[in-house]
Design an enzyme around this catalytic site. Structure first.
Site, PDB file in Angstrom:
ATOM      1  N   GLU A  53       0.873  -1.177   0.000  1.00  0.00           N
ATOM      2  CA  GLU A  53       0.000   0.000   0.000  1.00  0.00           C
ATOM      3  C   GLU A  53       0.904   1.220   0.000  1.00  0.00           C
ATOM      4  OE1 GLU A  53      -2.620  -0.029   3.350  1.00  0.00           O
ATOM      5  OE2 GLU A  53      -3.654  -1.836   2.715  1.00  0.00           O
ATOM      6  N   ASP A  64      -6.070   9.142   9.750  1.00  0.00           N
ATOM      7  CA  ASP A  64      -4.760   8.635  10.133  1.00  0.00           C
ATOM      8  C   ASP A  64      -4.289   9.223  11.446  1.00  0.00           C
ATOM      9  OD1 ASP A  64      -4.108   6.946   7.850  1.00  0.00           O
ATOM     10  OD2 ASP A  64      -4.225   8.799   6.703  1.00  0.00           O
ATOM     11  N   TYR A 179     -10.562  -4.833   3.474  1.00  0.00           N
ATOM     12  CA  TYR A 179      -9.618  -4.395   4.506  1.00  0.00           C
ATOM     13  C   TYR A 179     -10.412  -4.228   5.799  1.00  0.00           C
ATOM     14  CZ  TYR A 179      -5.830  -1.498   6.539  1.00  0.00           C
ATOM     15  OH  TYR A 179      -4.836  -0.980   7.326  1.00  0.00           O
TER      16      TYR A 179
END
Length: 278
Positions: A53, A64, A179
């Site tokens: 990734e 994040d 994911y």
């Protein structure tokens, strides 16, 4: 809709044939600088990364944690652009035709580039998939559907709060793999509970035939091994990005040996994943 004929599908088929889970590694494109990033990226397959990734740097990466936010900032300050990210992939592809590369990030830089233009350039560069964290399924016409039509996998995140009613909506146009975000919250903070992850992976498998990769909170080879026993792949991001940050001097420059140190850490993670089911 299933477009699983490319590198991602081939890689997971190979992993199944080998009877093991994969290691998915995340780095931010251009972190800590373009040359060091290129050295790390090019070295990842030999170090044991099965899928890569590559983070598209963005000025406001709200999903994040501090480590990846800082990496994004370092990359942007170093002059990283979406075009240069695609150049990085192109350079990698010239040496490695098999390892899947997934671009992970936010919609804004792609929108600014122009969706059709971006997809054409991404396919030409050798990008296999996209993970765009701020585009929900309700916005599939924006990028997901065009990506699938262009032959680019669109990988979706499922979380502990994605219930059975929501899951089919999330999975509808997902391809490549799912994911699973093993903890609620931002990247790089808490660690996952294996029992809960096992139950979640089982639930996802009842809804989809796609491989399930599990990420967030995996910091050590042992934690990666634990995930590799219950999922199709373990994703490690913040721990690798933190290792990069630890190799930078006070001026923000890469110290000698940074890339080798990071790749050494990836080797340890890979060894953990590879021995998990033995």
């Amino acid at each position: 809709m299933n477009h699983d004929t490319g590198r991602i599908a081939h890689r997971f088929a190979k992993l199944r044939a080998e009877g093991r889970a994969g290691l998915v590694t995340f780095i931010t494109a251009g972190d800590p600088d373009l040359e060091t990033c290129r050295t790390i990226l090019d070295g990842l397959p030999d170090a044991g990364a099965d899928l890569i990734e590559l983070g598209l740097p963005f000025s406001d990466p709200m999903a994040d944690g501090p480590a990846i936010q800082a990496a994004s900032l370092r990359a942007l300050n170093g002059g990283m652009t979406t075009r240069k990210v695609l150049d990085l992939v192109r350079g990698f592809r010239a040496k490695d035709g098999a390892t899947p590369i997934i671009l992970m990030g936010y919609y804004n830089p792609i929108h600014a580039y122009g969706v059709n233009h971006f997809l054409a350039d991404a396919v030409e560069a050798g990008v296999d998939g996209l993970i765009i964290v701020d585009l929900p399924p309700e916005e599939d016409e924006e990028l997901c559907i065009p990506a699938l039509k262009a032959g680019v996998n669109f990988i979706r995140l499922a979380t502990p709060t994605t219930d059975d009613q929501r899951l089919p909506v999330v999975l509808q146009n997902t391809s490549g793999f799912v994911y699973y975000v093993s903890i609620a919250g931002i990247t790089g903070t808490a660690s996952a509970d294996n029992t809960a992850v096992g139950a979640a992976v089982g639930r996802l498998k009842r809804h989809t035939d796609l491989p399930v990769a599990v990420g967030f909170g995996i910091k050590t080879p042992d934690q990666a091994a634990n995930i590799a026993r219950i999922a199709d792949a373990a994703v490690v991001g913040s721990a690798i990005v933190t290792r990069i940050a630890d190799g930078i001097d006070a001026e923000g420059k890469a110290r000698p040996g940074l890339a080798e140190d990071v790749l050494g850490f990836v080797r340890e993670l890979s060894a953990g994943v590879r021995k998990a089911r033995i």
